[in-house]
Scaffold this active site. Structure first.
Site, PDB file in Angstrom:
ATOM      1  N   LYS A 194       0.847  -1.183   0.000  1.00  0.00           N
ATOM      2  CA  LYS A 194       0.000   0.000   0.000  1.00  0.00           C
ATOM      3  C   LYS A 194       0.877   1.225   0.000  1.00  0.00           C
ATOM      4  O   LYS A 194       1.796   1.336   0.824  1.00  0.00           O
ATOM      5  CB  LYS A 194      -0.884   0.010   1.244  1.00  0.00           C
ATOM      6  CG  LYS A 194      -1.473   1.381   1.578  1.00  0.00           C
ATOM      7  CD  LYS A 194      -2.398   1.344   2.757  1.00  0.00           C
ATOM      8  CE  LYS A 194      -2.746   2.765   3.201  1.00  0.00           C
ATOM      9  NZ  LYS A 194      -3.858   2.776   4.165  1.00  0.00           N
ATOM     10  N   LYS A 229       0.919   5.202   0.683  1.00  0.00           N
ATOM     11  CA  LYS A 229       0.230   6.383   1.189  1.00  0.00           C
ATOM     12  C   LYS A 229       0.481   7.521   0.194  1.00  0.00           C
ATOM     13  O   LYS A 229       1.611   7.962   0.009  1.00  0.00           O
ATOM     14  CB  LYS A 229       0.787   6.755   2.565  1.00  0.00           C
ATOM     15  CG  LYS A 229       0.270   8.049   3.141  1.00  0.00           C
ATOM     16  CD  LYS A 229      -1.216   8.013   3.449  1.00  0.00           C
ATOM     17  CE  LYS A 229      -1.478   7.272   4.737  1.00  0.00           C
ATOM     18  NZ  LYS A 229      -2.914   7.231   5.095  1.00  0.00           N
ATOM     19  N   ASP A 243      -3.536   5.224  -1.520  1.00  0.00           N
ATOM     20  CA  ASP A 243      -4.414   5.900  -0.555  1.00  0.00           C
ATOM     21  C   ASP A 243      -4.060   7.372  -0.428  1.00  0.00           C
ATOM     22  O   ASP A 243      -3.186   7.735   0.348  1.00  0.00           O
ATOM     23  CB  ASP A 243      -4.273   5.219   0.811  1.00  0.00           C
ATOM     24  CG  ASP A 243      -4.984   5.980   1.918  1.00  0.00           C
ATOM     25  OD1 ASP A 243      -5.865   6.808   1.615  1.00  0.00           O
ATOM     26  OD2 ASP A 243      -4.655   5.737   3.097  1.00  0.00           O
ATOM     27  N   ASN A 271      -5.866   9.673   0.886  1.00  0.00           N
ATOM     28  CA  ASN A 271      -6.586  10.313   2.009  1.00  0.00           C
ATOM     29  C   ASN A 271      -7.519  11.434   1.563  1.00  0.00           C
ATOM     30  O   ASN A 271      -7.541  12.520   2.158  1.00  0.00           O
ATOM     31  CB  ASN A 271      -5.588  10.843   3.038  1.00  0.00           C
ATOM     32  CG  ASN A 271      -5.045   9.751   3.945  1.00  0.00           C
ATOM     33  OD1 ASN A 271      -3.843   9.561   4.040  1.00  0.00           O
ATOM     34  ND2 ASN A 271      -5.924   8.996   4.588  1.00  0.00           N
ATOM     35  N   GLU A 281      -7.979   3.525  -2.192  1.00  0.00           N
ATOM     36  CA  GLU A 281      -8.442   3.832  -0.844  1.00  0.00           C
ATOM     37  C   GLU A 281      -8.733   5.319  -0.693  1.00  0.00           C
ATOM     38  O   GLU A 281      -7.873   6.156  -0.935  1.00  0.00           O
ATOM     39  CB  GLU A 281      -7.367   3.384   0.155  1.00  0.00           C
ATOM     40  CG  GLU A 281      -7.775   3.536   1.602  1.00  0.00           C
ATOM     41  CD  GLU A 281      -6.718   3.004   2.570  1.00  0.00           C
ATOM     42  OE1 GLU A 281      -5.972   2.085   2.189  1.00  0.00           O
ATOM     43  OE2 GLU A 281      -6.631   3.526   3.688  1.00  0.00           O
ATOM     44  N   ASN A 286     -11.167   4.136   5.193  1.00  0.00           N
ATOM     45  CA  ASN A 286     -11.129   4.282   6.641  1.00  0.00           C
ATOM     46  C   ASN A 286     -11.460   5.730   6.995  1.00  0.00           C
ATOM     47  O   ASN A 286     -11.177   6.184   8.089  1.00  0.00           O
ATOM     48  CB  ASN A 286      -9.765   3.917   7.217  1.00  0.00           C
ATOM     49  CG  ASN A 286      -8.688   4.857   6.753  1.00  0.00           C
ATOM     50  OD1 ASN A 286      -8.249   4.737   5.605  1.00  0.00           O
ATOM     51  ND2 ASN A 286      -8.254   5.803   7.577  1.00  0.00           N
ATOM     52  N   ASP A 332     -10.824  -0.525  12.178  1.00  0.00           N
ATOM     53  CA  ASP A 332      -9.764  -0.156  13.106  1.00  0.00           C
ATOM     54  C   ASP A 332     -10.380  -0.324  14.477  1.00  0.00           C
ATOM     55  O   ASP A 332     -11.307   0.414  14.837  1.00  0.00           O
ATOM     56  CB  ASP A 332      -9.340   1.294  12.858  1.00  0.00           C
ATOM     57  CG  ASP A 332      -8.186   1.725  13.753  1.00  0.00           C
ATOM     58  OD1 ASP A 332      -8.219   1.407  14.966  1.00  0.00           O
ATOM     59  OD2 ASP A 332      -7.265   2.386  13.258  1.00  0.00           O
ATOM     60  N   HIS A 345      -7.404  -1.110   8.941  1.00  0.00           N
ATOM     61  CA  HIS A 345      -6.662   0.146   8.878  1.00  0.00           C
ATOM     62  C   HIS A 345      -5.630   0.188  10.008  1.00  0.00           C
ATOM     63  O   HIS A 345      -5.748  -0.518  10.988  1.00  0.00           O
ATOM     64  CB  HIS A 345      -7.681   1.283   9.047  1.00  0.00           C
ATOM     65  CG  HIS A 345      -7.079   2.602   9.396  1.00  0.00           C
ATOM     66  ND1 HIS A 345      -7.109   3.127  10.669  1.00  0.00           N
ATOM     67  CD2 HIS A 345      -6.433   3.514   8.631  1.00  0.00           C
ATOM     68  CE1 HIS A 345      -6.530   4.313  10.664  1.00  0.00           C
ATOM     69  NE2 HIS A 345      -6.101   4.576   9.454  1.00  0.00           N
ATOM     70  N   ASN A 350      -3.051   3.128  12.205  1.00  0.00           N
ATOM     71  CA  ASN A 350      -2.263   4.312  12.514  1.00  0.00           C
ATOM     72  C   ASN A 350      -1.004   3.829  13.192  1.00  0.00           C
ATOM     73  O   ASN A 350      -0.878   2.652  13.525  1.00  0.00           O
ATOM     74  CB  ASN A 350      -3.022   5.200  13.483  1.00  0.00           C
ATOM     75  CG  ASN A 350      -3.765   6.323  12.760  1.00  0.00           C
ATOM     76  OD1 ASN A 350      -4.716   6.861  13.282  1.00  0.00           O
ATOM     77  ND2 ASN A 350      -3.359   6.672  11.572  1.00  0.00           N
TER      78      ASN A 350
END
Lengths: 431, 431
Positions: free
Chosen positions: B198, B200, B228, B230, B253, B276, B300, B327, B329
């Site tokens: 994945k 980011k 992803d 965001n 994502e 997420n 999560d 997910h 963090n």
């Protein structure tokens, strides 16, 4: 490990029984004098025995037997794995039609599979709880209430089973009109303290059942009332009944069959619709919830696949703003204990649960569960907190063993033919 | 009861820590050199200690303190009751905007409440498992797999935190272009054996990130890839990226923010959308699932409210034909163990889970968890199967205690301003 904590399954006992059932009427016919149930016992290496209960018809018994063998050597904690086991369901037993007697929605192989597995799940949880010294509710995250409320389950009813038919006598008398229904309701409150009432309908023309509900409302003003014709009505009839009884109904249960018709009735009336026929599996939820077809799901741990699936269902309902309560078929004390334990853990249970238990004069327990103020106390004894009476179990099993096969598969339609030759369940919608 | 089996909570310890975090980039800025986490310890009368972990920012710490007091005298089995406890959340801390750093969707008081409670739930489950001699997965119905697969969580990254800023050195080097991303991915496979990746995104213009994913696809042909950003993109950009990368993406994502925009992207492309940010609470599910806005929910357990809610969510997703994965963090080993236990019990987990854990060089455990072939083994030791290193915990807590307050609340935007004065998170959609 110390005795009691070896959680390996070493033995599984299956005991089909026939238990007395009064002549309760529904849209398909009448309850047989005896109804089949299956008692499941799971024994661990630590010497603990856990109890479960489910439907006892042949189609449930057949897959239960090989499944019992597959449990040997497994851990009673392994519940997710239990539901992944292959269960040999005889597809010819499943007719993709509304289930007989049980009125549990459309029969499917998966629902049959889950109905069998659920008894094993409950038995494993009971064994696990006993081994650990914890009540079943604690294994489900703990109770959020100390008592679970049940509703009085009113039925149109004959005074006795048809002449020439075996069966136990009951002291409830007949209930075939509004006065009889109110009298039955009074007896329910006197005996068990129930304060909400459900009438099994679909037996007489809607106006007669409307009159019965009106009579209940007059006799018990302000008490929650429900009417359940098991899908016997058309959309138009349902809308009319909903409008006529909207001011007194807590909810209307399965007035019509199928999601599209339920959605139409829901859209045209302000009366919440409850169901144990339209939504009976996770696969049926998406369409029904998306279309707003049901406002209350009546879960049943037997066919939803156990106590943990019942909790999943409740969370799912909460996420969609759908209410949740509990359906019941004829059942014994093991299942009432299981229902009570799981119901005690569901935060969003806002309606009294259904239970046929007051109609069952026979049980397999050393001590019957009791309703106090319409409520069953949530016990803190290990497991389900119930004990098998082996003499009673043996007695009820002998009745099953000695039956010529006619009563081993519940058939309310056939039972009705004894009184009304040529009876067939009327095609839905009947009215 | 014997020692270990008195399940009454007698003490709850809360220890905020600051743990090293590399300079990982996202659309809001860059990870701070240290990130706050909260370690929760629940001690029973039987002398058992259970561990939990959650976000450590002030807004989580504040409600955690009174909650800790409320646990005293309760049973560790009483998890449903735990979630009914009143948690005093400071509404002024909740901005109804996308959460900083965590990028966990819109902040709400309820999500903050659940994020705190989840650490207590995990600690109770760990204590209960230890007291009973059962692994946490067995308390969740048992594992259905012996290992849980994780994906390599690739980040655009600086070689070091900005000059003049404290922080631990890391040996990952910079990754600011396709070659750097591929190099990072190779290191992930060498060190941990990951086979899915994945990235980011939302850091560089979409064409650069498309090129990075293409480079990954060329370097690791056939491996599952995810991107992803965001929510940094517009619908048009998202549709374009989905079309350009549709042949290599396992899923895209959170390309856009909000259910309507996600639904539009989903309707216009064949690429599954994971989230997420769009679906982070049960309250957000109905609209998103009804509109087909998401195809994979990345759960999560911190903000969904624990391990049992994660299981509920997974069942809900299954009922709607929506996939489920996990997910992450920045987190430590307690949470990785918790994620692994619950993931092992979810039958419909069909995608490798995310985890930041490989980026965390520091932990509070005596023994770090390890990835073998990208997988974490599901242990059968009692509880979570991890042990606190009290010296490490004290060391990391001292770092928190000695901080002047700037790092106690994660703020990727502020961290970015050290390198780029005047930086503010670009308004979405950025591209």
């Amino acid at each position: 490990m110390t005795t009691g904590l070896d959680l390996t399954v070493t033995e599984v006992r299956l005991t089909p029984v026939l238990v007395a059932d009064p002549p309760l009427l529904n849209t398909q016919g009448v309850h047989q004098p005896y109804t089949p149930r299956l008692i499941v016992e799971v024994v661990t290496a630590g010497g603990i025995t856990g109890y479960g209960e489910t439907y006892g018809d042949t189609k449930y018994l057949e897959p239960a037997r090989p499944l019992a063998g597959k449990l040997i050597g497994r851990q009673v904690t392994d519940l997710n794995g239990l539901f992944a086991l292959d269960v040999a369901v005889d597809a010819s037993r499943v007719r993709d039609a509304v289930d007989v007697g049980g009125l549990r929605g459309v029969q499917t192989a998966d629902k049959l599979r889950l109905s069998v597995l659920s008894a094993f799940e409950v038995a494993c949880l009971d064994a696990l709880g006993k081994a650990l010294g914890l009540p079943v509710h604690a294994l489900l995250g703990g109770k959020v209430r100390d008592t679970v409320e049940y509703s009085a389950y009113l039925f149109y009813k004959w005074g006795a089973h048809p002449e020439g038919v075996a069966g136990e006598k009951d002291d409830w008398g007949a209930a075939l009109d509004p006065a009889g229904v109110v009298e039955q309701a009074r007896r329910f409150t006197e005996r068990h303290g129930f304060t909400s009432f459900k009438l099994k309908g679909g037996v007489f023309p809607p106006d007669e059942e409307i009159a019965a509900v009106r009579a209940l409302a007059a006799a018990f003003p302000g008490h929650p009332l429900r009417l359940d014709p098991n899908g016997a009505w058309s959309v138009e009839t349902s809308v009319r009944v909903a409008r006529e009884l909207g001011d007194v109904l807590e909810y209307l249960e399965d007035p019509v069959l199928g999601t599209p018709a339920m959605a139409e009735v829901a859209a045209r009336t302000g009366v919440p619709l409850a169901t144990n026929m339209c939504v009976t599996t996770f696969a049926e939820i998406k369409e029904a919830f998306t279309r707003g077809a049901v406002q209350v799901v009546l879960s049943d741990h037997h066919y939803w696949g156990g106590l943990r699936n019942t909790q999943h269902l409740a969370t799912l309902c909460a996420a969609f703003g759908v209410g949740v309560s509990m359906h019941s078929n004829t059942h014994l004390g093991i299942s009432l204990a299981a229902m009570t334990h799981v119901a005690s853990t569901v935060p969003n249970l806002h309606h009294a649960c259904d239970s046929h238990y007051p109609w069952q004069s026979e049980d397999v327990l050393t001590e019957r569960l009791t309703f106090d103020g319409g409520r069953v106390a949530v016990g803190d004894a290990p497991g389900l907190g119930v004990e098998l009476d082996r003499d009673r179990l043996a007695f009820l099993h002998r009745r099953w063993a000695e039956d010529d096969g006619r009563l081993r598969d519940r058939d309310d339609e056939a039972a009705m033919r004894v009184a009304e030759p040529g009876w067939v369940t009327p095609a839905a919608p009947r009215w």
